[in-house]
Design a protein around this motif. Structure first.
Motif, short mmCIF file in Angstrom:
data_model
loop_
_atom_site.label_atom_id
_atom_site.label_comp_id
_atom_site.label_asym_id
_atom_site.label_seq_id
_atom_site.Cartn_x
_atom_site.Cartn_y
_atom_site.Cartn_z
N ILE A 125 -4.93 18.10 123.47
CA ILE A 125 -5.67 18.04 124.73
C ILE A 125 -6.62 19.23 124.73
O ILE A 125 -6.19 20.38 124.88
CB ILE A 125 -4.72 18.09 125.94
N THR A 152 -6.27 14.32 130.19
CA THR A 152 -5.65 13.28 129.36
C THR A 152 -4.62 12.54 130.19
O THR A 152 -3.67 13.13 130.70
CB THR A 152 -4.99 13.90 128.11
N SER A 189 -9.54 11.07 128.35
CA SER A 189 -8.85 10.33 127.29
C SER A 189 -7.61 9.67 127.89
O SER A 189 -6.93 10.25 128.72
CB SER A 189 -8.44 11.26 126.15
N SER A 203 -5.38 4.65 122.33
CA SER A 203 -5.98 5.81 122.98
C SER A 203 -7.50 5.67 123.00
O SER A 203 -8.08 4.95 122.19
CB SER A 203 -5.59 7.11 122.27
#
Length: 584
Positions: free
Chosen positions: A370, A376, A549, A561
């Protein structure tokens, strides 16, 4: 029995180590305990002599001046020594139990993830309430009095041996019955009873805490009376055991009084014969002195039997504590790590984790980075390890394999600085029964009033507290029940803003909120947390456009992802799930 207790003592790492740690204070306490009873006995000895000598009409007051002074001296010394001894013994015990409590918390922390499953709340309450109290009593009511009594026992036998060996031998036997025979008999007779009583008390703790936590369900199901009946029956069983033990104690107490009376008679007869044999009146004054000197010692010998019969309690307490995970005492490094920089990246590196030894891995060779200032979002079914990730990041859990790093530092090493580095907005933040202002201030106790007001405004609370007569000084009431779920989350958000940590964990804070409130809260959260490094655990795909993300967990790995836009374009499964979530 003796071998059993010695074996327990050698294996014990909860009680015995404190003898060595505070040995200086312990020696002082025991010495003061001996001096207390010595002063009490000496007071009665000099008083007995003074009364007897004064009754014989001394020719001059100077003839009894020395006993008068000694009576005053010992009279002052006895309560003074007792007070100092009590201060010392309680100081010793409080230091010791403080260390034990700290050790207990550290022990439970070593398996924080397992503690909830392995130990019921009532069981932990039993350890904290009963077992720690038993250890206190072990010293104050058993070990200290027993050692002092033995020291006095030896001193009395030696002192009487100077005057008469037969008398010393007889006192050795009579006092030995009180100090050795009766306590051992009491332990043997009551051993099973004490264990049964303690076991039933722990059942009560478990039943009570379990029922209190679920009291609403007892009432809703209409079975509240059933719980009360069952609890009263269990409490009645404890009282029955207690009644039997008290009956034994009364009989034992009567026997001790008979033996004490016999000792007094023996001393009186011996002193009469010993000092009367000289034929001189002045020696008769010592008869009362010797007989009265024994009476204060009854207080030293009598409690030993009552306290030693509780040895099974202490043994069980030490056994229960010894079953807890051992704590390796390590020298702490209080020097803060140089971790706070502009770059606050997070990395999960080849992480394996499971809660139970034989359980399937929740995370397996898990890797995730991250970057600084990025959000995230972590998604997945219940139980896939979303919350586990947050606990690993906080250092509350240790991976079985691999590393969890913040700026190349292991998160488990950041305990002292955790609050400076990581803030948490979870599902149910605790709102304390105090003002809104004080609840926000919890994020930073050094914050100014202006900083608190700014944090409240940034969290979107201005429209809430402006309508209240007392504004930010309004009492939120217990658990924040005066405010809605969304408003409670905003108070918690203001607390995090005041904390000003560079990394924020958001753990499904919108659960239970209506869609409009959820949307408003998320908009506020991500607006004010801009430029923070955020790990966001969520179960909703709608709103994930705030994330830089999106990561889906499945079977311990990342199954997909990317950004919301990328996944909607390239991943049909994500698009399907998004549509389902959108129209839910």
């Amino acid at each position: 029995m003796k071998t059993k207790y010695l074996l327990l003592s050698k294996e014990d790492h909860w009680v015995r180590p404190f003898f060595k740690k505070y040995k200086g204070l312990l020696a002082l306490v025991l010495f003061l305990g001996f001096l207390t009873f010595f002063a009490a006995s000496a007071l009665m000895f000099t008083s007995g002599y003074l009364i007897s000598r004064s009754a014989a009409k001394p020719e001059n007051i100077l003839m009894v001046y020395v006993p008068i002074v000694l009576t005053r001296a010992f009279g002052i010394a006895r309560p003074t020594l007792r007070y100092v001894e009590r201060l010392g013994s309680h100081n010793w015990v409080l230091k010791m139990t403080s260390d034990i409590r700290l050790k207990l918390y550290q022990s439970m922390e070593t398996r924080a993830a397992k503690s909830k499953s392995e130990y019921q709340t009532g069981n932990i309450l039993g350890i904290l309430a009963e077992d720690i109290e038993h250890i206190q009593n072990l010293y104050l009511r058993t070990i200290f009095p027993a050692i002092v009594a033995i020291i006095l026992y030896v001193a009395i036998v030696i002192a009487l041996g100077v005057f008469s060996l037969p008398l010393a031998l007889l006192m050795f036997l009579l006092i030995g019955v009180i100090l050795i025979v009766l306590p051992l008999t009491s332990v043997l007779v009551n051993n099973a009873r004490v264990y049964r009583q303690k076991a039933k008390k722990h059942v009560l703790y478990n039943q009570l805490t379990d029922a209190v936590l679920g009291v609403g369900d007892w009432q809703y199901s209409g079975r509240y009376q059933e719980f009360l009946t069952g609890y009263n029956e269990a409490e009645g069983d404890v009282r029955k055991e207690d009644k039997v033990m008290k009956q034994y104690s009364r009989r034992e107490s009567l026997l001790k009084q008979v033996i004490f009376g016999l000792i007094v008679i023996v001393l009186f007869v011996w002193a009469g014969n010993y000092f009367g044999a000289t034929g001189e009146v002045k020696y008769l004054n010592w008869i009362a002195a010797f007989v009265l000197a024994f009476f204060p010692l009854i207080d030293a010998f009598a409690p030993v039997s009552d306290s030693l019969k509780e040895l099974p309690l202490y043994e069980d307490t030490v056994r229960r504590l010894s079953e807890l995970p051992s704590v390796e005492v390590q020298e702490e490094n209080h020097e803060p790590l140089d971790i706070l920089t502009e770059d606050m990246s997070i990395e999960f590196k080849d992480v394996d984790f499971r809660y139970e030894e034989n359980q399937k891995l929740i995370l397996e060779s898990f890797n995730l980075v991250i970057p600084t200032g990025k959000v995230t979002a972590i998604l997945g079914k219940s139980g896939v390890g979303k919350t586990t990730l947050s606990k690993l990041l906080r250092g509350d859990l240790i991976p079985e394999k691999g590393q969890v790093l913040i700026n190349d530092y292991l998160t488990s090493e950041l305990k002292e600085q955790q609050s400076e580095i990581i803030g948490v907005l979870n599902q149910s933040p605790h709102i304390f029964n105090t003002s809104i202002r004080n609840n926000i201030r919890l994020g930073n106790l050094e914050a100014t009033e202006e900083e608190i007001e700014l944090a409240a405004k940034q969290a979107g609370l201005e429209s809430v507290y402006e309508k209240l007569p007392l504004g930010l000084d309004t009492l939120v009431e217990e658990s924040g029940k005066r405010f809605s779920g969304g408003e409670q989350q905003r108070i918690a958000l203001a607390r995090i803003l005041l904390q000003d940590a560079p990394i924020i964990i958001i753990d499904e804070p919108t659960i239970g909120l209506d869609p409009i409130t959820e949307k408003q809260l998320l908009e506020t959260v991500f607006n004010v947390l801009k430029d923070k490094t955020v790990l966001w655990i969520t179960h909703h795909l709608v709103g994930t456009h705030y994330a830089d993300s999106i990561v889906f967990l499945e079977n311990g790995h990342i199954s997909m992802s990317g950004t919301q836009k990328e996944l909607l374009t390239t991943n049909s499964k994500f698009k399907e799930l998004y549509q389902l979530d959108l129209y839910e």
